[in-house]
Design a protein around this motif. Structure first.
Motif, PDB file in Angstrom:
ATOM      1  N   SER A 456       0.808  -1.223   0.000  1.00 31.20           N
ATOM      2  CA  SER A 456       0.000   0.000   0.000  1.00 31.20           C
ATOM      3  C   SER A 456       0.838   1.269   0.000  1.00 31.20           C
ATOM      4  N   GLY A 457       2.085   1.186   0.490  1.00 29.16           N
ATOM      5  CA  GLY A 457       2.902   2.389   0.606  1.00 29.16           C
ATOM      6  C   GLY A 457       2.579   3.229   1.820  1.00 29.16           C
ATOM      7  N   LEU A 458       1.634   2.793   2.671  1.00 32.27           N
ATOM      8  CA  LEU A 458       1.269   3.525   3.883  1.00 32.27           C
ATOM      9  C   LEU A 458       2.054   2.997   5.067  1.00 32.27           C
ATOM     10  N   SER A 459       2.319   3.859   6.024  1.00 33.82           N
ATOM     11  CA  SER A 459       2.983   3.429   7.244  1.00 33.82           C
ATOM     12  C   SER A 459       1.986   2.679   8.125  1.00 33.82           C
ATOM     13  N   GLU A 460       2.524   2.039   9.166  1.00 29.46           N
ATOM     14  CA  GLU A 460       1.651   1.291  10.065  1.00 29.46           C
ATOM     15  C   GLU A 460       0.642   2.211  10.740  1.00 29.46           C
ATOM     16  N   LEU A 580      10.561  -5.237  11.220  1.00 26.62           N
ATOM     17  CA  LEU A 580       9.396  -5.962  10.732  1.00 26.62           C
ATOM     18  C   LEU A 580       8.166  -5.056  10.701  1.00 26.62           C
ATOM     19  N   ARG A 581       7.502  -4.996   9.543  1.00 28.96           N
ATOM     20  CA  ARG A 581       6.301  -4.193   9.383  1.00 28.96           C
ATOM     21  C   ARG A 581       5.100  -5.110   9.194  1.00 28.96           C
ATOM     22  N   PRO A 582       3.957  -4.740   9.728  1.00 28.06           N
ATOM     23  CA  PRO A 582       2.756  -5.568   9.533  1.00 28.06           C
ATOM     24  C   PRO A 582       2.344  -5.577   8.063  1.00 28.06           C
ATOM     25  N   THR A 583       1.938  -6.761   7.609  1.00 25.88           N
ATOM     26  CA  THR A 583       1.476  -6.913   6.230  1.00 25.88           C
ATOM     27  C   THR A 583      -0.023  -7.169   6.155  1.00 25.88           C
ATOM     28  N   VAL A 584      -0.635  -7.465   7.291  1.00 22.94           N
ATOM     29  CA  VAL A 584      -2.055  -7.769   7.310  1.00 22.94           C
ATOM     30  C   VAL A 584      -2.670  -7.156   8.561  1.00 22.94           C
TER      31      VAL A 584
END
Length: 760
Positions: A456-460, A580-584
């Motif tokens: 999405s290109g959006l931050s968490e 680590l960034r959330p993907t879902v």
């Protein structure tokens, strides 16, 4: 023979209703067993057919691009190798639907080409052409000739064909769909996949372990085996087959006992007739054959009717049952099963009939005088005192009639208990399914929508703010799911991090406690069975080349990935990988919110950058089970009705000897009728109580056993409500009393001469 046929014809006219119920019950039982056979065949053979036609691999290894997969061909137990095929993970979109896919670069003529179900295989004349896995195509609503877009790019792919695959199927949010493309259509692969066909499929675990050792655990991202793919393909069809088979066999046993009891009761009522037959020259063998052939004819008629209807109309049944019968009719063993199943049911009923008919052959030619005193004995002291305190005689004498002849009374209650017990189990299965639909959080689905935001290109923070801004979103839990190798390195498991320490994900726990501290996790039953661990153990797994050690503090209900899931918080996973960034994001909606409307609003708010889809409830695939359960309850009710008619007939016949005494002490015909009705109602009540006491624990054990075998885990069984159980009990007792009222009233109003003749 002529006298035999005349006697059988006379008996049929006398017991017309009982014969009809027996034919219908046999037809229902045989139909259930045939449908169970069809579902078992349907569950296994389609996958096996695809696997055989595609020369499928027993093991698929997803590795990084640098892995030297050439070493795998020389492993002991490996017959052949397919690939390696370069792969790229991406997302495709069609008609507003999006799906995560694995784009697999495949040559024009691969040795393991999957069977095409629509369109054609890859053609160099269409360089951007792709072939979609059929399940993925259904999710995207695409057909050959449609165009797929890759969100975020100007790239387009043309669908030229659809194919069945023997690999794990597409599951939204869990398993990416498979898309075959020419190598030119995969310009920037991120990994590769190689298939291993084994000499002995039973050595799968050993070969996987050797492959991981040769390549290194850090080079392998995911392992899938033929057992996982087959179990997933069988899925709900196998469960439907098990349910039909279990209840069909149970109903067959109940019908056998009902027939045995019916013949035994009729023998006691026809002792004089049987003695006359013996006196005029009938041998014991001829008397046995009268009963045996008569009931075999009923059973054969019901079995032939069921087989004929299943063959002619089975494929027209709506939904999965009809599809299963249609596929089963084209399998090699179809004709054999169509003959063996009805024949087995008829032979079983014949065996139980023979045991009772053998007693008829032992009746002496000269009738033995009946004892003057009833075999049940005198009234007990409690019964006499009850009559002294003006309790209605019908209640006291009805109780005495129902339970004083203990061996015979217990046998009657036991035969009536069996179909009622199976009905209680069927009602428990129905209630469990209803709870799955109405309260999905009970089976580990506390959220309704799942949002993928990895591209999405959006931050968490931006993503969470966008999602929680919707008034119908009660909570948004960030998370990530990745494939990991267990300690044995023989299978892939799902490592999931959802929620944070401050806002934990509401897992459904069946054992232990929630994971609150660092390195704590909860695991599904499939995970515990796979690694042979239990709650309280520490487990080590490998994610890429990074080890992850977690402490299992609870067992969660996991309907996904056959329960091979271990879950912790996102914060715990970030301790190993701070970037680590959330993907879902899993969304819990407010009560009464429409998931489709919320999904549409979120997709519009995200400007096409969010992939929003509903969380799939496994119970949705079990909808045909409700119709199956309803049909089984009807068959069991027919068997129970046969047993009730048998019990009523025996009670009325045995009351004939007491009729003169009851009239002599001043009881009216209505009171005498009430005695028989009370005795029958109390027998039904005892059977209901026994069925409830035995059926509820049995239902919980069976449902939880099925949960354990499927990987979901025990703790999903739900008992029927108290009101429903009371309704069953009241219906059974009232039905018994209503059926007994008419024959009891006729017997109570018999003429004195008829009564003396019956007693003589």
């Amino acid at each position: 023979m002529r006298a035999t046929l005349r006697w059988a014809h006379s008996d049929l006219r006398t017991h017309r209703g009982e014969a009809l119920f027996l034919v219908l019950a046999t037809a229902g039982i045989v139909a259930s067993l045939l449908l169970a056979t069809a579902l078992f065949g349907y569950a296994t053979n389609p996958w096996q057919r695809v696997f055989t036609q595609s020369h499928g691999a027993h093991v698929w290894l997803h590795t990084d691009k640098a892995a030297d997969t050439g070493k795998l061909a020389g492993l002991a137990g490996v017959e052949s190798v397919t690939g390696p095929y370069p792969t790229a993970a991406t997302t495709v979109s069609s008609r507003g639907s999006r799906a995560a896919v694995e784009l697999r670069a495949t040559p024009e003529r691969p040795a393991d080409r999957p069977p095409i179900v629509s369109g054609h295989w890859l053609d160099p004349s269409t360089p951007n052409g792709v072939v979609l896995e059929s399940r993925l195509a259904r999710a995207l609503l695409t057909e050959p000739g449609d165009t797929l877009t890759v969100p975020g790019t100007a790239r387009e792919l043309t669908v030229v064909g659809l194919a069945d695959s023997a690999e794990p199927r597409y599951r939204p949010g869990e398993q990416p769909g498979l898309v075959w493309a020419l190598p030119s259509a995969v310009p920037d692969p991120g990994g590769q996949v190689i298939g291993l066909r084994l000499t002995d499929p039973g050595d799968t675990s050993y070969v996987v372990q050797r492959a991981v050792t040769v390549l290194g655990s850090g080079a392998i991202g995911e392992v899938s085996t033929w057992q996982q793919a087959r179990a997933e393909a069988q899925g709900d069809n196998r469960l439907l087959g098990q349910v039909l088979g279990l209840f069909g066999l149970g109903a067959l046993v109940a019908a056998g006992f009902a027939v045995h009891g019916a013949i035994g009761t009729r023998i006691r009522g026809h002792l004089r007739d049987l003695s006359v037959l013996k006196a005029i020259g009938f041998t014991p063998g001829q008397v046995v054959r009268i009963f045996l052939l008569q009931h075999l004819a009923y059973a054969l008629l019901g079995a032939l009717a069921a087989a004929g209807l299943a063959e002619a109309l089975g494929s027209r049944i709506p939904g999965r049952l009809g599809d299963a019968v249609g596929v089963w009719q084209g399998l090699p063993g179809h004709t054999v099963a169509l003959l063996v199943v009805p024949a087995g049911a008829v032979l079983f009923i014949g065996a139980t009939t023979g045991l009772a008919a053998w007693r008829a052959g032992r009746v002496p030619p000269v009738p033995v005088p009946r004892p003057a005193a009833p075999s049940g004995g005198r009234l007990s002291g409690v019964a006499r005192r009850a009559l002294g305190v003006r309790i209605p005689p019908a209640l006291v004498l009805g109780w005495h009639k129902a339970f004083t002849r203990r061996p015979r009374s217990l046998a009657t209650v036991a035969r009536l208990t069996l179909p009622l017990l199976l009905i209680v189990v069927a009602m428990s299965a129905w209630t469990t399914l209803d709870r799955f639909h109405s309260e999905p959080e009970r089976i580990g689905l506390p959220t309704t929508l799942s949002v993928r935001a990895d591209d999405s290109g959006l931050s968490e923070q931006q993503t969470r703010s966008l999602l929680e801004r919707d008034p119908d979103v009660a909570a948004a839990y960030p998370g990530v799911e990745t494939a990991a190798l267990g300690a044995s390195q023989t299978a892939t498991i799902a490592l999931r991090g959802l929620g944070t320490h401050q806002d934990p994900y509401p897992y459904t726990l069946a054992e232990g406690r929630p994971a609150r501290g660092a390195d704590e996790a909860v695991a599904g039953q499939g995970f515990l069975d796979l690694l042979n661990v239990r709650v309280g153990d520490w487990v080590r797994m490998t994610v890429g080349d990074q080890p992850q050690i977690l402490h299992i503090v609870g067992r969660s209900i996991e309907p996904e990935n056959a329960g091979r899931v271990i879950s912790t918080s996102l914060d715990t996973l970030r301790e190993n990988d701070p970037d680590l960034r959330p993907t879902v994001y899993e969304l819990r909606l407010t009560p009464g919110a429409d998931p489709r409307e919320v999904a549409d609003r979120l997709a519009d708010a995200g400007g096409g950058r969010l992939d929003v889809h509903m969380v799939i409830n496994p119970a949705d695939g079990l909808s045909p089970l409700r119709a199956v359960v309803a049909g089984l309850i009807a068959v069991l009710a027919l068997i129970g009705l046969i047993e009730l008619l048998t019990a009523i007939g025996g009670t009325v016949r045995e009351s004939e000897r007491d009729l003169l005494a009851l009239k002599a002490i001043g009881l009216s015909p209505r009171q005498i009728t009430a005695i028989t009705v009370t005795a029958t109602g109390l027998t039904a009540l005892a059977a209901v109580l026994a069925a409830t006491a035995l059926g509820l624990p049995l239902a919980r054990w069976l449902i939880d056993a099925q949960g354990r075998s499927s990987g979901i885990g025990a703790g999903i069984a739900q008992w029927p409500s108290t009101a429903l159980m009371l309704l069953l009990g009241v219906a059974a007792v009232l039905c018994a009393a209503a059926l007994a009222a008419v024959p009891a009233a006729r017997a109570a109003r018999r003429r004195l001469a008829d009564t003396l003749s019956a007693v003589a």
